[in-house]
Design a protein around this motif. Structure first.
Motif, PDB file in Angstrom:
ATOM      1  N   GLY A 202       0.828  -1.212   0.000  1.00 21.14           N
ATOM      2  CA  GLY A 202       0.000   0.000   0.000  1.00 21.14           C
ATOM      3  C   GLY A 202       0.854   1.250   0.000  1.00 21.14           C
ATOM      4  O   GLY A 202       2.077   1.206  -0.206  1.00 21.14           O
ATOM      5  N   GLU A 203       0.194   2.370   0.270  1.00 20.84           N
ATOM      6  CA  GLU A 203       0.872   3.672   0.186  1.00 20.84           C
ATOM      7  C   GLU A 203       1.645   3.991   1.474  1.00 20.84           C
ATOM      8  O   GLU A 203       2.850   4.234   1.469  1.00 20.84           O
ATOM      9  N   GLY A 204       0.906   4.015   2.576  1.00 21.22           N
ATOM     10  CA  GLY A 204       1.521   4.361   3.854  1.00 21.22           C
ATOM     11  C   GLY A 204       0.469   4.253   4.939  1.00 21.22           C
ATOM     12  O   GLY A 204      -0.726   4.260   4.641  1.00 21.22           O
TER      13      GLY A 204
ATOM     14  N   CYS B  44       2.447  -4.739   3.384  1.00 20.68           N
ATOM     15  CA  CYS B  44       3.327  -3.650   3.826  1.00 20.68           C
ATOM     16  C   CYS B  44       3.025  -2.408   2.997  1.00 20.68           C
ATOM     17  O   CYS B  44       2.066  -2.391   2.219  1.00 20.68           O
ATOM     18  N   ASN B  45       3.806  -1.377   3.180  1.00 17.31           N
ATOM     19  CA  ASN B  45       3.550  -0.083   2.544  1.00 17.31           C
ATOM     20  C   ASN B  45       4.828   0.503   1.957  1.00 17.31           C
ATOM     21  O   ASN B  45       5.934   0.113   2.353  1.00 17.31           O
ATOM     22  N   VAL B  46       4.652   1.480   1.078  1.00 15.59           N
ATOM     23  CA  VAL B  46       5.815   2.178   0.510  1.00 15.59           C
ATOM     24  C   VAL B  46       6.560   2.936   1.599  1.00 15.59           C
ATOM     25  O   VAL B  46       7.782   2.888   1.678  1.00 15.59           O
TER      26      VAL B  46
ATOM     27  N   TYR C 160      -6.332  -0.785  -8.173  1.00 15.29           N
ATOM     28  CA  TYR C 160      -6.830   0.368  -7.426  1.00 15.29           C
ATOM     29  C   TYR C 160      -6.652   0.151  -5.918  1.00 15.29           C
ATOM     30  O   TYR C 160      -6.706  -0.972  -5.411  1.00 15.29           O
ATOM     31  N   HIS C 161      -6.480   1.279  -5.208  1.00 14.21           N
ATOM     32  CA  HIS C 161      -6.314   1.226  -3.752  1.00 14.21           C
ATOM     33  C   HIS C 161      -7.656   0.922  -3.085  1.00 14.21           C
ATOM     34  O   HIS C 161      -8.699   1.422  -3.534  1.00 14.21           O
ATOM     35  N   PRO C 162      -7.661   0.122  -2.012  1.00 11.04           N
ATOM     36  CA  PRO C 162      -8.923  -0.149  -1.302  1.00 11.04           C
ATOM     37  C   PRO C 162      -9.675   1.122  -0.885  1.00 11.04           C
ATOM     38  O   PRO C 162     -10.910   1.132  -0.875  1.00 11.04           O
TER      39      PRO C 162
HETATM   40  N1  URA Z   1      -3.654   2.750   3.353  1.00 10.74           N
HETATM   41  C1  URA Z   1      -2.451   2.266   2.985  1.00 10.74           C
HETATM   42  O1  URA Z   1      -1.988   2.518   1.881  1.00 10.74           O
HETATM   43  N2  URA Z   1      -1.795   1.539   3.857  1.00 10.74           N
HETATM   44  C2  URA Z   1      -2.270   1.234   5.038  1.00 10.74           C
HETATM   45  O2  URA Z   1      -1.586   0.527   5.763  1.00 10.74           O
HETATM   46  C3  URA Z   1      -3.529   1.716   5.386  1.00 10.74           C
HETATM   47  C4  URA Z   1      -4.206   2.486   4.541  1.00 10.74           C
END
Ligand code: URA
Length: 254
Positions: free
Chosen positions: A101-103, A140-142, A214-216
Motif C-alpha cells: 500500500g501507500e503508507g 506492507c507499505n511504501v 486500485y487502492h482499497p
Molecule cells: N492505506 C495504505 O496505503 N496503507 C495502510 O496501511 C492503510 C491504509
C-alpha cells in the motif's frame, strides 16, 4: 581483427556513445569515449536514474527481523517526527503474494500494523474473496510512517524508505506483488502513468511479476459493486491464475 575493422568499430562505437549523450543519457564514464576498442563490452554501462540505483537488488538474503532491527526507531525522514508507531509489515514471511500500500493511516499509526482501518477492511474482503487468509499473505507499505493528514508520501520520504521495502520484498521473495493504488505503483515501477492504464497487466519488478490495481480506499469511495471494484477483482483473477490457485466464481453486477 584487422586494423581497418578495429578503426571502423571504434568510429561506430564513438558515434553511438555520442548519440546517447546527445539524447540525454548521461553517466557514461568519460574515459569510455576514448577507450581502446578492445575494452571489455561489460564496462559500457547504461546510466540509471538515481531512484533506480537506489532500487538495486540486495545482494544477500536477509530476514525480515534483521531489516526491522536495522530500521530501529527510524528518523531517516521527516515522517519519523510525527508518527506514533513505525508500521513495518505483517503476515507470512514466506508468502507467495505480497500487497504493498501507500503508507499508514491513523489506525495503522496507532496499532503499528498495516491495513487495519477502513481500507484494511476492504483489503481483508479482497483477500477473503480470493479464498486466502490475511496470515497467508504479506502486507506492507511504501512508507512505514504515517504522513500527516494522510497526505501522499513526498518523494524524499519515498526515496528514503523504499530501499527497506525492496529488502523486505527480496526477503519474502513472493511469486506475485500487488501494488495497491497510485503511490505504490508509481514508487515501485518508477512510472507516472495513471493507475487506470497500468492496472490489468503484470509489470516486471526486479524479476517479480507486479500487478498494479486500485487502492482499497478508492473502492471505499466508489462502492462494492462499482466498475472499479470489478476491475480489482479482474486483476485478482489474474493473480490467482499466475499462482495456479482456484478462481472463485463471483456474480457480476447486472
Ligand atoms: N492505506 C495504505 O496505503 N496503507 C495502510 O496501511 C492503510 C491504509
Amino acid at each position: 581483427m584487422t586494423h581497418s575493422t578495429q578503426s571502423h568499430l571504434s568510429a561506430s562505437l564513438t558515434a553511438y556513445l555520442e548519440d546517447l549523450q546527445e539524447s540525454g543519457v548521461d553517466g557514461i564514464p568519460a574515459e569510455l569515449m576514448t577507450a581502446p576498442v578492445m575494452a571489455p563490452a561489460t564496462t559500457v554501462t547504461t546510466a540509471k536514474p538515481a531512484a533506480a540505483q537506489q532500487l538495486s537488488t540486495p545482494e544477500k538474503h536477509e530476514s525480515l527481523e534483521a531489516i526491522r532491527k536495522e530500521l530501529g526507531a527510524c528518523q531517516r525522514c521527516k515522517l519519523g517526527a510525527t508518527r506514533k508507531n513505525l508500521v513495518f509489515g505483517v503476515g507470512n514471511p514466506n508468502a507467495r503474494l505480497v500487497f504493498v500500500g501507500e503508507g499508514p493511516g491513523a489506525d495503522e499509526d496507532t496499532q503499528g500494523e498495516p491495513f487495519v482501518g477502513d481500507a484494511g477492511k476492504i483489503l481483508n474482503r479482497i483477500i477473503a474473496a480470493m479464498e486466502l487468509k490475511r496470515e497467508d499473505v504479506y502486507i506492507c507499505n511504501v512508507v512505514k510512517c504515517r504522513p500527516p493528514q494522510n497526505r501522499p508520501p513526498e518523494s524524499d520520504e519515498v526515496s528514503t524508505c523504499i530501499p527497506f521495502l525492496l529488502r523486505q520484498l527480496h526477503s519474502v521473495r513472493p511469486e506475485v506483488i500487488v501494488a495497491l493504488g497510485t503511490s505504490a505503483a508509481h514508487a515501485l515501477l518508477q512510472s507516472k502513468v495513471a493507475i487506470s492504464k497500468m492496472r490489468g497487466k503484470f509489470h516486471d519488478f526486479h524479476g517479480m511479476p507486479l500487478m498494479p490495481t486500485y487502492h482499497p480506499s478508492y473502492l471505499l469511495r466508489t462502492g462494492g459493486n462499482s466498475d472499479s471494484f470489478w476491475s480489482v477483482w479482474d486483476d485478482m483473477i489474474q493473480v490467482l491464475q499466475l499462482l495456479k490457485l482456484p478462481v472463485p466464481e463471483k456474480s457480476r453486477k447486472k
